[in-house]
Write a protein that holds these residues in place. Structure first.
Motif, mmCIF file in Angstrom:
data_model
loop_
_atom_site.group_PDB
_atom_site.id
_atom_site.type_symbol
_atom_site.label_atom_id
_atom_site.label_comp_id
_atom_site.label_asym_id
_atom_site.label_seq_id
_atom_site.Cartn_x
_atom_site.Cartn_y
_atom_site.Cartn_z
ATOM 1 N N LEU A 14 0.833 -1.209 0.000
ATOM 2 C CA LEU A 14 0.000 0.000 0.000
ATOM 3 C C LEU A 14 0.869 1.262 0.000
ATOM 4 C CD1 LEU A 14 -2.800 -1.141 2.489
ATOM 5 C CD2 LEU A 14 -3.139 -0.507 0.090
ATOM 6 N N ALA A 15 1.952 1.225 0.797
ATOM 7 C CA ALA A 15 2.867 2.384 0.828
ATOM 8 C C ALA A 15 3.516 2.581 -0.541
ATOM 9 C CB ALA A 15 3.937 2.168 1.899
ATOM 10 N N ASP A 16 3.822 1.474 -1.170
ATOM 11 C CA ASP A 16 4.457 1.503 -2.492
ATOM 12 C C ASP A 16 3.527 2.143 -3.527
ATOM 13 O OD1 ASP A 16 6.815 0.825 -3.757
ATOM 14 O OD2 ASP A 16 5.968 -1.002 -4.631
ATOM 15 N N ALA A 17 2.226 1.852 -3.399
ATOM 16 C CA ALA A 17 1.268 2.345 -4.396
ATOM 17 C C ALA A 17 0.722 3.735 -4.060
ATOM 18 C CB ALA A 17 0.111 1.353 -4.520
ATOM 19 N N TYR A 18 0.362 3.954 -2.814
ATOM 20 C CA TYR A 18 -0.367 5.189 -2.466
ATOM 21 C C TYR A 18 0.485 6.213 -1.721
ATOM 22 C CZ TYR A 18 -4.399 2.391 -3.797
ATOM 23 O OH TYR A 18 -5.287 1.603 -4.502
ATOM 24 N N GLY A 19 1.703 5.861 -1.361
ATOM 25 C CA GLY A 19 2.573 6.809 -0.688
ATOM 26 C C GLY A 19 2.543 6.692 0.824
ATOM 27 N N GLY A 20 3.226 7.610 1.464
ATOM 28 C CA GLY A 20 3.438 7.498 2.911
ATOM 29 C C GLY A 20 2.333 8.078 3.771
ATOM 30 N N ALA A 51 8.466 5.943 0.858
ATOM 31 C CA ALA A 51 7.260 6.477 0.223
ATOM 32 C C ALA A 51 7.073 7.947 0.580
ATOM 33 C CB ALA A 51 6.056 5.660 0.671
ATOM 34 N N LEU A 54 9.410 10.217 -1.459
ATOM 35 C CA LEU A 54 8.940 10.465 -2.833
ATOM 36 C C LEU A 54 7.753 11.435 -2.824
ATOM 37 C CD1 LEU A 54 9.161 9.902 -5.860
ATOM 38 C CD2 LEU A 54 7.615 7.968 -5.538
ATOM 39 N N ASP A 55 6.875 11.285 -1.827
ATOM 40 C CA ASP A 55 5.736 12.218 -1.730
ATOM 41 C C ASP A 55 6.233 13.666 -1.646
ATOM 42 O OD1 ASP A 55 3.989 10.109 -1.717
ATOM 43 O OD2 ASP A 55 3.647 10.141 0.453
#
Lengths: 151, 185
Positions: A14-20, A51, A54-55
């Protein structure tokens, strides 16, 4: 949608897809993810760190707000003010159409009536001219070829 | 059967459809920046993004008098129209040239942004532009447009699982492209 068991693998996915930011995660899994994070802080912090970094970078991409000219072009293209309801607008359009049709029909009728009233008198006059002067007609007829050749 | 969709924009759309100037201005204030940002990030080109935003609104104005509350969310409908217009342009671009996307237009820094932030922003825009279209679309919808996963998947015509896969691959590619910046803070 499939609801998956919350474990470290799913948390990391989930962190990989939607961020931190857990607030951006699917609503159906958010609570389970928060509970899991509370119980496994070290592991979930590690999963969130990359994550979140990157955000932060993504948030540096800023699109300037629309300029005045674009805003005005969009507003100018909008429907024009009407205080009438859609049903009344339809009725109004019908009436305007009927009015234009009525004016055209009246004009046609008036033209026809004028023609009927004026035609007998005009025909009589034309006949009187022709009947009254046959020599003129003959002379004109004989003159025509010469007139044409001059042109 | 689909449940009717509760949409906070319904009343404004109906009023705008009747030509109410306040509703029109309110809708433009709320939606134009979102649509412009969506098109700008999808196309990586400001003038084209402005054209897409304007065309989307022209379609919306034409449709507003016939808007049926409950059928769909107006915001989602706008996104769908704007995305279709973006893909029309991306396809046209691909037909005309197999080259890289157009250069990013330098609009200069906003007054409250320092040069470092502007530089990072440009790098991020470049990395986004280099992503495959569908990965970029997934990231733009979920991260920048703040759409939920179900709404974004529905807009893209994919399952939620497929959306997640596009997001993961896209974010991984971005992390790689921007690795030097992340390491430097």
């Amino acid at each position: 949608m499939r609801i998956m068991t919350m474990d470290l693998k799913r948390f990391a996915a989930l962190a990989d897809a939607y961020g931190g930011d857990l607030g951006r995660w699917p609503a159906a899994e958010r609570d389970a993810a928060r509970q899991f994070a509370d119980l496994n802080k070290d592991q979930t912090d590690r999963a969130l760190a990359g994550a979140t970094g990157l955000d932060a970078l993504l948030s540096e991409s800023v699109v300037p707000p629309p300029g005045f000219a674009l805003r005005e072009r969009v507003i100018l293209a909008a429907p024009k003010t009407s205080t009438l309801s859609p049903a009344l607008r339809r009725a109004w359009r019908w009436l305007v159409g009927a009015g234009i049709g009525g004016v055209l029909a009246t004009a046609c009728a008036a033209g026809l009536a004028t023609g009927i009233a004026v035609a007998p008198t005009a025909l009589a006059q034309a006949r009187w001219i022709n009947d009254g002067d046959p020599a003129n007609e003959a002379a004109r007829f004989l003159r025509e070829p010469a007139d044409l050749s001059e042109g | 059967m689909r449940q009717p969709v509760a949409d906070p924009d319904d009343a404004l759309v109906l009023m705008a459809g009747r030509g109410d100037p306040r509703a029109i201005r309110a809708l433009v204030a709320a939606k134009l920046p979102r649509l412009l940002a969506l098109a700008r990030r999808m196309l990586g080109d400001s003038p084209e993004a402005e054209d897409v935003a304007q065309e989307t609104f022209i379609k919306a104005w034409r449709f507003a008098p016939r808007w049926r509350p409950g059928a769909a969310k107006f915001d989602t409908w706008l996104h769908r129209v704007a995305l279709n217009l973006c893909y029309d342009r991306l396809r046209r671009r691909a037909r005309m040239s197999a080259g890289p996307p157009p250069d990013q237009v330098d609009e200069g820094p906003a007054p409250d942004r320092n040069l470092h932030a502007v530089d990072v922003g440009r790098r991020v825009d470049g990395a986004l532009a280099a992503l495959p279209d569908r990965q970029r679309e997934a990231i733009v919808l979920c991260h920048y447009q703040d759409l939920g996963n179900i709404e974004a998947a529905d807009l893209m015509g994919v399952s939620v699982e497929a959306l997640e896969s596009l997001l993961s691959r896209g974010r991984r590619a971005l992390r790689t492209a921007l690795a030097d910046m992340a390491a430097g803070g």
